[in-house]
Design a protein around this motif. Structure first.
Motif, PDB file in Angstrom:
ATOM      1  N   ILE A  65      -5.258   6.513   0.499  1.00 46.18           N
ATOM      2  CA  ILE A  65      -4.534   5.371   1.079  1.00 46.18           C
ATOM      3  C   ILE A  65      -5.459   4.161   1.210  1.00 46.18           C
ATOM      4  CG2 ILE A  65      -3.450   4.521   3.201  1.00 46.18           C
ATOM      5  CD1 ILE A  65      -2.307   7.353   3.584  1.00 46.18           C
ATOM      6  N   PHE A  66      -6.664   4.385   1.700  1.00 45.60           N
ATOM      7  CA  PHE A  66      -7.557   3.242   1.903  1.00 45.60           C
ATOM      8  C   PHE A  66      -8.092   2.689   0.581  1.00 45.60           C
ATOM      9  CE2 PHE A  66      -7.493   4.461   6.329  1.00 45.60           C
ATOM     10  CZ  PHE A  66      -7.508   3.225   6.958  1.00 45.60           C
ATOM     11  N   GLN A  67      -8.134   3.522  -0.441  1.00 50.16           N
ATOM     12  CA  GLN A  67      -8.520   2.973  -1.753  1.00 50.16           C
ATOM     13  C   GLN A  67      -7.468   1.975  -2.233  1.00 50.16           C
ATOM     14  OE1 GLN A  67      -9.130   6.580  -3.977  1.00 50.16           O
ATOM     15  NE2 GLN A  67     -11.352   6.367  -3.933  1.00 50.16           N
ATOM     16  N   ILE A  68      -6.207   2.334  -2.043  1.00 51.11           N
ATOM     17  CA  ILE A  68      -5.135   1.402  -2.430  1.00 51.11           C
ATOM     18  C   ILE A  68      -5.234   0.141  -1.575  1.00 51.11           C
ATOM     19  CG2 ILE A  68      -2.648   1.067  -2.594  1.00 51.11           C
ATOM     20  CD1 ILE A  68      -2.346   4.109  -2.800  1.00 51.11           C
ATOM     21  N   ALA A  69      -5.375   0.346  -0.264  1.00 50.03           N
ATOM     22  CA  ALA A  69      -5.405  -0.793   0.663  1.00 50.03           C
ATOM     23  C   ALA A  69      -6.589  -1.711   0.382  1.00 50.03           C
ATOM     24  CB  ALA A  69      -5.454  -0.278   2.100  1.00 50.03           C
ATOM     25  N   THR A 110       0.838  -1.206   0.000  1.00 51.03           N
ATOM     26  CA  THR A 110       0.000   0.000   0.000  1.00 51.03           C
ATOM     27  C   THR A 110       0.869   1.250   0.000  1.00 51.03           C
ATOM     28  OG1 THR A 110      -1.777  -1.100   1.195  1.00 51.03           O
ATOM     29  CG2 THR A 110      -1.735   1.297   1.307  1.00 51.03           C
ATOM     30  N   PHE A 111       1.857   1.269   0.881  1.00 53.24           N
ATOM     31  CA  PHE A 111       2.670   2.479   0.997  1.00 53.24           C
ATOM     32  C   PHE A 111       3.704   2.589  -0.119  1.00 53.24           C
ATOM     33  CE2 PHE A 111       0.484   2.776   4.908  1.00 53.24           C
ATOM     34  CZ  PHE A 111       0.406   4.141   5.129  1.00 53.24           C
ATOM     35  N   LEU A 112       4.092   1.461  -0.675  1.00 49.44           N
ATOM     36  CA  LEU A 112       4.974   1.533  -1.841  1.00 49.44           C
ATOM     37  C   LEU A 112       4.221   2.162  -3.016  1.00 49.44           C
ATOM     38  CD1 LEU A 112       7.847   0.703  -2.819  1.00 49.44           C
ATOM     39  CD2 LEU A 112       6.779  -1.315  -3.818  1.00 49.44           C
ATOM     40  N   ARG A 113       2.963   1.767  -3.170  1.00 49.06           N
ATOM     41  CA  ARG A 113       2.155   2.333  -4.256  1.00 49.06           C
ATOM     42  C   ARG A 113       1.885   3.815  -4.013  1.00 49.06           C
ATOM     43  NH1 ARG A 113      -2.072  -2.328  -6.352  1.00 49.06           N
ATOM     44  NH2 ARG A 113      -0.493  -3.939  -6.568  1.00 49.06           N
TER      45      ARG A 113
END
Lengths: 454, 196
Positions: B75-79, B54-57
């Motif tokens: 962030i939560f969309q990625i997660a 998630t944080f890499l993206r």
């Protein structure tokens, strides 16, 4: 809650009942929570529903959470390692495409590219070839940018990792972020990602609009990186002398140039610097901006604006009008390429809801008008190859959107006005033309429009 | 999670390659995002992998992030997308091994008992706790996917239902109705545990 139960509720209870679970998990704003709480405190039935929800949702939260905390320190350490590795990979020089001359890298962006913002269509035409179509990384098909050479019939996307060689002059690059680039002939590129570009050879100029930071370009002769700040216009020239040197020239804004060795040097508007493998000289030189950037014509493009308007979806049988307007926003007379003439291109980008990549369709005019600054409009003929606009005047192209937007649902429209190879594109001598993009507007097409109004 | 303006500033700095800003944002979110990811897959190692990804993206996307949504939403969309992929992976692997998708961490039901049980508790209490945990997870797994996602996001500290709607790209009313339906179903399945 069943329909029958809902029907038995008082209006006040029915209105807040669906909010109770959100109140129970703390998902309401302070104002909303206060309002619901006032009702719950005064209503025994809703209070019981609230207590039931709170109990079960708290149990769910507790019992579905990890019993052991995640090891965030380990995660962060691994993240830093991967960030470092992937960053290096991003700047790995692209393979030389031909053996001629020295290779210039305008490469790329600091930062990183963005899966989130990627997506437009690149216009790649007959003047551009792809000597090395590189496999797409991660299986991603999201385009990094659009390329548009003169005479290109359609936009085509460029993907992360692609290499391109511009055979024709004036290739135009557009990024989803609004960032734009121009290539002179024989320039060769490697698209690192949405924020990074390498130019293997030739000259490339970039406009970084306000709000976009951290665009980087690297020249491979010098292995130097030019990183723009927001609102910058700059170019990297691959005419380096012996020893491998590139030139960075800045027309507007600020660019930081960092060589393979030594500190970064700030280059302001009106300045340029030579960069070699030995780094950047401490003091940039004054340059002739007009002479350096006349081929780009990005300054004259700022004399005109492109806007697009569309009405509500109409009743059956009626026209659904949309209007693209090109307006002279400067205080002097300018000349623009005519509508639908060779070298001018009017396209509509249509994005479905939730998508950042649109598809393009060419706009066929229903009516062409010239509108004075005061608001009066008169029809004009399509045969004009150039049109002169006084300050405040605009040309309008009216289309029936029913023939253009064919899908139902919420969509976003963006008009594009592109001019190529016009000797006098905007009142300044211009070899390369320019491209403008309108603001984005949202529309809604009903699913079954012909049934409306019956 | 931080103030919205602070988070936007951090994102700008991350876009410029500021690793301190990145670390600060990570530390502000790692617990909330990590817990959400765990609740989606019940696998500590997998949740850590997803947290990392998630944080890499986010780091990769930062230069192109245009600030149209809140940082938390982004962030939560990625997660969320990673969590859905992780769930599929868990289902596939556990289908092969014959275990249920909601079984405990790393697929070994009860393996974490010694980590969670109070040293003063006897084996019977620990077993009771594990049974409760399994009941809750089974109840969650019985929900339709769209309702379960709303519940897991809505229970994440700091997220409002409006943000949940934005993350899931749904109307607010839909989020409310899904949450209400999910809460109703969970209450029916777990009421006896609550009363206990």
């Amino acid at each position: 809650m069943t329909t029958e139960q809902a029907a038995n509720l008082s209006p006040a209870c029915a209105r807040i009942r669906e909010d109770i679970p959100m109140l129970a998990v703390g998902g309401l704003s302070a104002e909303e929570a206060a309002e619901i709480r006032r009702h719950v405190d005064g209503c025994a039935e809703c209070r019981q529903v609230y207590e039931d929800n709170r109990g079960v949702l708290e149990l769910v939260r507790q019992e579905s959470s990890p019993s052991v905390m995640l090891n965030s320190k380990r995660v962060l350490a691994e993240l830093k390692r991967r960030m470092s590795e992937e960053s290096r990979a991003s700047y790995e020089p692209a393979p030389a495409l031909t053996p001629r001359g020295r290779v210039l890298w305008l490469a790329g962006l600091v930062g990183v590219a963005a899966a989130a913002c990627v997506s437009m269509a690149l216009l790649l035409g007959p003047g551009v070839k792809t000597p090395h179509p590189v496999a797409k990384e991660d299986g991603s098909r999201a385009p990094v940018a659009y390329m548009l050479p003169p005479g290109a019939p359609k936009p085509k996307p460029v993907f992360k990792g692609d290499h391109y060689e511009a055979e024709a002059q004036g290739v135009h690059i557009t990024y989803p972020s609004g960032l734009e680039g121009r290539l002179q002939d024989d320039a060769r590129l490697h698209f690192v990602n949405a924020s990074a570009l390498e130019v293997n050879e030739g000259t490339a100029a970039f406009y970084v609009p306000p709000g976009i930071e951290g665009f980087q370009v690297r020249g491979t002769a010098s292995n130097a990186t030019a990183a723009s700040r927001t609102g910058a216009r700059f170019m990297l020239v691959a005419k380096g002398g012996p020893g491998g040197a590139d030139f960075v020239k800045v027309a507007e804004g600020v660019v930081e140039v960092r060589g393979a060795t030594g500190p970064a040097v700030r280059v302001d508007a009106g300045q340029g610097t030579r960069v070699s493998v030995n780094g950047v000289p401490a003091a940039p030189e004054e340059i002739d901006v007009v002479a350096a950037f006349d081929w780009v014509d990005d300054q004259s493009a700022r004399n005109i604006s492109c806007t697009f308007k569309a009405g509500e979806y109409p009743a059956p049988g009626a026209l659904w009008l949309g209007t693209l307007a090109v307006r002279n926003t400067s205080e002097k007379t300018v000349t623009v390429a005519g509508f639908h003439m060779l070298g001018a291109n009017y396209q509509l980008e249509i994005r479905r809801e939730g998508e950042k990549t649109g598809y393009f369709t060419k706009l066929a005019p229903r009516v062409l008008r010239k509108r004075a600054a005061g608001g009066n409009a008169e029809p004009v003929l399509e045969s004009s190859s150039e049109m002169t606009l006084e300050p405040g005047q605009s040309y309008e192209l009216e289309v029936d959107l029913r023939g253009v937007v064919k899908e139902a649902g919420p969509q976003t429209l963006i008009a594009h006005y592109q001019v190529f190879s016009q000797p006098k594109a905007t009142g300044l001598e211009s070899k390369w033309g320019f491209a403008l993009r309108s603001q984005a507007i949202k529309i809604f097409v009903p699913l079954n429009p012909e049934k409306r109004g019956r | 999670m931080f103030d919205d303006a602070v988070e936007r500033e951090l994102m700008k700095r991350i876009a410029r390659g500021d690793s301190d800003a990145f670390e600060r944002l990570f530390q502000g979110y790692e617990k909330a995002v990590g817990n959400f990811l765990f609740r989606m897959c019940y696998d500590t190692a997998l949740a850590e992998d997803c947290l990392q990804e998630t944080f890499l993206r986010l780091w990769k996307a930062a230069p192109g992030w245009r600030g149209e949504s809140k940082v938390s939403t982004f962030i939560f969309q990625i997660a969320k997308n990673l969590a859905l992929d992780a769930r599929e992976k868990v289902f596939r692997e556990r289908a092969r091994s014959g275990a249920s998708a909601s079984q405990g961490e790393d697929g070994h039901a009860g393996s974490k008992l010694k980590d969670v049980a109070d040293p003063g508790e006897g084996p019977a209490r620990a077993l009771e706790g594990e049974e409760l945990r399994q009941s809750v997870r089974d109840a969650l797994e019985s929900l339709p996917e769209d309702q379960r996602m709303v519940v897991q996001l809505a229970q994440t500290d700091g997220l409002t239902y409006r943000e949940v709607a934005e993350i899931l790209n749904l109307p607010v009313g839909t989020v409310k109705s899904r949450m209400a339906a999910a809460a109703d179903a969970l209450r029916r399945k777990l009421q006896r545990h609550v009363r206990n």
